[in-house]
Scaffold this active site. Structure first.
Site, PDB file in Angstrom:
ATOM      1  N   THR A   9       0.819  -1.215   0.000  1.00  0.00           N
ATOM      2  CA  THR A   9       0.000   0.000   0.000  1.00  0.00           C
ATOM      3  C   THR A   9       0.858   1.272   0.000  1.00  0.00           C
ATOM      4  OG1 THR A   9      -1.620  -1.240   1.285  1.00  0.00           O
ATOM      5  CG2 THR A   9      -1.862   1.160   1.268  1.00  0.00           C
TER       6      THR A   9
ATOM      7  N   ILE B 150       1.997   0.383   6.870  1.00  0.00           N
ATOM      8  CA  ILE B 150       2.675  -0.916   6.857  1.00  0.00           C
ATOM      9  C   ILE B 150       2.831  -1.454   8.290  1.00  0.00           C
ATOM     10  CG2 ILE B 150       4.754  -2.175   6.124  1.00  0.00           C
ATOM     11  CD1 ILE B 150       2.926  -0.900   3.846  1.00  0.00           C
TER      12      ILE B 150
ATOM     13  N   GLU C 284      -5.890  -5.939   4.113  1.00  0.00           N
ATOM     14  CA  GLU C 284      -5.746  -6.999   3.091  1.00  0.00           C
ATOM     15  C   GLU C 284      -6.926  -7.006   2.116  1.00  0.00           C
ATOM     16  OE1 GLU C 284      -3.872 -10.626   4.058  1.00  0.00           O
ATOM     17  OE2 GLU C 284      -2.951  -9.841   5.874  1.00  0.00           O
TER      18      GLU C 284
HETATM   19  C1  LIG Z   1      -3.971  -1.280  10.654  1.00  0.00           C
HETATM   20  C2  LIG Z   1      -3.621  -1.452   9.213  1.00  0.00           C
HETATM   21  C3  LIG Z   1      -2.593  -2.310   8.853  1.00  0.00           C
HETATM   22  C4  LIG Z   1      -2.235  -2.444   7.510  1.00  0.00           C
HETATM   23  N1  LIG Z   1      -1.144  -3.220   7.190  1.00  0.00           N
HETATM   24  C5  LIG Z   1      -0.706  -3.231   5.897  1.00  0.00           C
HETATM   25  C6  LIG Z   1       0.506  -3.905   5.558  1.00  0.00           C
HETATM   26  O1  LIG Z   1       1.162  -4.514   6.410  1.00  0.00           O
HETATM   27  N2  LIG Z   1       0.933  -3.859   4.273  1.00  0.00           N
HETATM   28  C7  LIG Z   1       0.249  -3.189   3.275  1.00  0.00           C
HETATM   29  O2  LIG Z   1       0.700  -3.184   2.140  1.00  0.00           O
HETATM   30  N3  LIG Z   1      -0.923  -2.534   3.580  1.00  0.00           N
HETATM   31  C8  LIG Z   1      -1.392  -2.536   4.860  1.00  0.00           C
HETATM   32  N4  LIG Z   1      -2.552  -1.856   5.170  1.00  0.00           N
HETATM   33  C9  LIG Z   1      -3.269  -1.131   4.118  1.00  0.00           C
HETATM   34  C10 LIG Z   1      -4.600  -1.755   3.737  1.00  0.00           C
HETATM   35  O3  LIG Z   1      -4.411  -2.960   3.039  1.00  0.00           O
HETATM   36  C11 LIG Z   1      -5.369  -0.689   2.942  1.00  0.00           C
HETATM   37  O4  LIG Z   1      -5.761   0.314   3.864  1.00  0.00           O
HETATM   38  C12 LIG Z   1      -6.586  -1.247   2.237  1.00  0.00           C
HETATM   39  O5  LIG Z   1      -6.193  -2.111   1.192  1.00  0.00           O
HETATM   40  C13 LIG Z   1      -7.488  -0.143   1.672  1.00  0.00           C
HETATM   41  O6  LIG Z   1      -6.751   0.804   0.956  1.00  0.00           O
HETATM   42  P1  LIG Z   1      -6.958   2.366   1.272  1.00  0.00           P
HETATM   43  O7  LIG Z   1      -6.849   2.531   2.736  1.00  0.00           O
HETATM   44  O8  LIG Z   1      -6.050   3.145   0.416  1.00  0.00           O
HETATM   45  O9  LIG Z   1      -8.458   2.656   0.872  1.00  0.00           O
HETATM   46  P2  LIG Z   1      -9.007   3.039  -0.595  1.00  0.00           P
HETATM   47  O10 LIG Z   1      -8.543   2.048  -1.587  1.00  0.00           O
HETATM   48  O11 LIG Z   1      -8.758   4.470  -0.863  1.00  0.00           O
HETATM   49  O12 LIG Z   1     -10.582   2.819  -0.383  1.00  0.00           O
HETATM   50  C14 LIG Z   1     -11.444   3.795   0.170  1.00  0.00           C
HETATM   51  C15 LIG Z   1     -12.875   3.270   0.030  1.00  0.00           C
HETATM   52  O13 LIG Z   1     -13.196   3.120  -1.369  1.00  0.00           O
HETATM   53  C16 LIG Z   1     -13.630   1.799  -1.617  1.00  0.00           C
HETATM   54  N5  LIG Z   1     -13.219   1.389  -2.973  1.00  0.00           N
HETATM   55  C17 LIG Z   1     -11.995   1.518  -3.537  1.00  0.00           C
HETATM   56  N6  LIG Z   1     -12.009   0.996  -4.770  1.00  0.00           N
HETATM   57  C18 LIG Z   1     -13.248   0.514  -4.982  1.00  0.00           C
HETATM   58  C19 LIG Z   1     -13.890  -0.140  -6.078  1.00  0.00           C
HETATM   59  N7  LIG Z   1     -13.239  -0.438  -7.204  1.00  0.00           N
HETATM   60  N8  LIG Z   1     -15.195  -0.483  -5.940  1.00  0.00           N
HETATM   61  C20 LIG Z   1     -15.862  -0.217  -4.795  1.00  0.00           C
HETATM   62  N9  LIG Z   1     -15.320   0.409  -3.731  1.00  0.00           N
HETATM   63  C21 LIG Z   1     -14.028   0.767  -3.825  1.00  0.00           C
HETATM   64  C22 LIG Z   1     -12.954   0.966  -0.546  1.00  0.00           C
HETATM   65  O14 LIG Z   1     -13.609  -0.279  -0.357  1.00  0.00           O
HETATM   66  C23 LIG Z   1     -13.055   1.878   0.660  1.00  0.00           C
HETATM   67  O15 LIG Z   1     -14.341   1.782   1.221  1.00  0.00           O
HETATM   68  C24 LIG Z   1      -2.942  -1.742   6.505  1.00  0.00           C
HETATM   69  C25 LIG Z   1      -4.014  -0.907   6.868  1.00  0.00           C
HETATM   70  C26 LIG Z   1      -4.342  -0.738   8.204  1.00  0.00           C
HETATM   71  C27 LIG Z   1      -5.455   0.192   8.563  1.00  0.00           C
END
Ligand SMILES: Cc1cc2nc3c(=O)[nH]c(=O)nc-3n(C[C@H](O)[C@H](O)[C@H](O)COP(=O)(O)OP(=O)(O)OC[C@H]3O[C@@H](n4cnc5c(N)ncnc54)[C@H](O)[C@@H]3O)c2cc1C
Length: 380
Positions: free
Chosen positions: A126, A157, A363
């Protein structure tokens, strides 16, 4: 079809439950309040084989499968969701990426210290501008003599600061989009790898979440992980396994919240009798227990398929979607059963509720799980 854990699997469950009750429970609230990541717990988890559950013994692992792994994560999450998340990210994201796609030398060098809990792993996909649409990442890796130079940053991360070994995805051929991403193993102390900001979170606060910054970070050729250009595809395959662990985490958090509500309902007296005597409370408990059972079965089905080396993209996404959504509902109902006491920190219900929410986001969000499931259905 057998719905019972084997005697060995039940023993794993009992061992982890005892560990969690003794080592996590007394500190869970304190770690949550202070947002403290207890590094020393990893050493203790390592001694029990829980930092390398799914890896063969020759790599320092416990040589177990995904059913045992899901059981471990459930039992840790039943007591502390933050520790469960950390163990999950360490095992099935970072270490498993090295195990699945590393060459023999990389497996021999990097896996044993991770599997034994001597080193902590992180997995960076991410970025600030790319979450659900992970292939839109902008961190680049440019070829130089003897290695690659990374520039960019990763966001949210798990163990972004504390990790000694990280797997990081970066763009090596921009025009190829998702086919132009490559994975790299980066060790702590590498020049140009800068620990970023630690996030202040709603829940799973004992798990460290931070950004990672790469400024002309040189990674030697031998640390390129898997095939060049396959980093994104491999990351999606790694998430198929990782999502089973988030489903198990959701089941464990829901189970902990349910047990809290059940116990409290038998003790709390109103109108001259325990509140468990009211049908309104009984129906809540019945719905909670049914949803948890269904979520656990979906999770163990995905884990069992994984152990039989079947594709689990659909089953992992279904388990993660359902378990995480019901976990939030179950935890909210637990708060309701405890009334005002559910809203204060002297009781664990509010923490379970806060911790559960991560499961619908990490995830891959619930929306993304639905996309994955729908794509699988439409392929048929
Ligand atoms: C505590 C924590 C630990 C984490 N650990 C890791 C890690 O170790 N490694 C890592 O790489 N990442 C990690 N993450 C990141 C996590 O995987 C992402 O936050 C997650 O994939 C969502 O991405 P975003 O936060 O950018 O949300 P966005 O992608 O911006 O999404 C925002 C909203 O839009 C919706 N949305 C987006 N695209 C679509 C679509 N095509 N259709 C419908 N709805 C959509 C989403 O469902 C969400 O509701 C972690 C996150 C947290 C909070």
């Amino acid at each position: 079809m057998d719905f019972e854990l084997t005697e060995e699997q039940q023993q794993v469950k009992r061992t982890v439950r005892q560990f969690a009750e003794a080592e996590l429970k007394p500190h869970a609230l304190e770690w949550d309040e202070a947002q403290h990541f207890p590094r020393e717990i990893f050493t203790k988890l390592g001694a029990l084989g829980l930092t390398g559950v799914i890896f063969p013994e020759e790599f320092g692992g416990a040589g177990m499968g995904y059913v045992e792994y899901a059981t471990v994560i459930e039992e840790l999450a039943r007591v502390d969701g933050g520790i469960a998340l950390s163990v999950a990210a360490h095992n099935s994201l970072c270490s498993n990426h090295i195990y699945q796609y590393g060459n023999p030398e990389q497996r021999k060098t990097f896996l044993p210290p991770l599997a034994r809990g001597e080193k902590i792993g992180a997995w960076g996909l991410t970025e600030p501008g790319s979450g659900s649409d992970a292939s839109a990442m902008t961190t680049t890796a440019v070829k130089r003599p003897g290695g690659w130079v990374l520039n960019g940053s990763k966001n949210f991360i798990t163990h972004g600061i504390s990790a000694e070994t990280s797997v990081v995805m970066a763009v090596t051929e921009r025009e190829m989009r998702s086919r132009g991403v490559t994975a790299f193993i980066i060790e702590r102390g590498t020049g140009g790898l800068i620990a970023g900001r630690k996030e202040n979170k709603l829940g799973v606060r004992a798990s460290e979440t931070a950004s990672m910054i790469f400024e002309d970070c040189f990674v030697p050729d031998e640390n390129l992980l898997g095939e060049r250009g396959r980093g994104f595809v491999n990351a999606m395959q790694i998430l198929d396994g990782g999502r089973i662990s988030i489903a198990a985490m959701a089941v464990g958090i829901a189970q902990g919240a349910f047990e809290t509500a059940l116990k409290y309902s038998k003790e709390r007296q109103q109108f001259g009798k325990p509140i468990s005597q009211f049908e309104a409370i009984q129906f809540k408990l019945a719905d909670m227990a049914t949803q948890i059972d269904a979520a656990r079965l979906l999770t163990l089905r995905a884990a069992s398929l994984k152990d039989r080396h079947s594709a689990t993209t659909r089953e992992s996404a279904m388990a993660k979607l359902y378990a995480s959504e019901i976990a939030v509902k179950v935890c909210e109902e637990a708060v309701q059963v405890l009334g005002g006491y559910g809203y204060i920190k002297d009781y664990p219900a509010e923490k379970y509720w806060r911790d559960s929410k991560l499961c619908t986001i990490g995830e891959g969000t619930s929306e993304v799980q639905r996309l994955v499931i729908a794509r699988q259905l439409l392929l048929q």
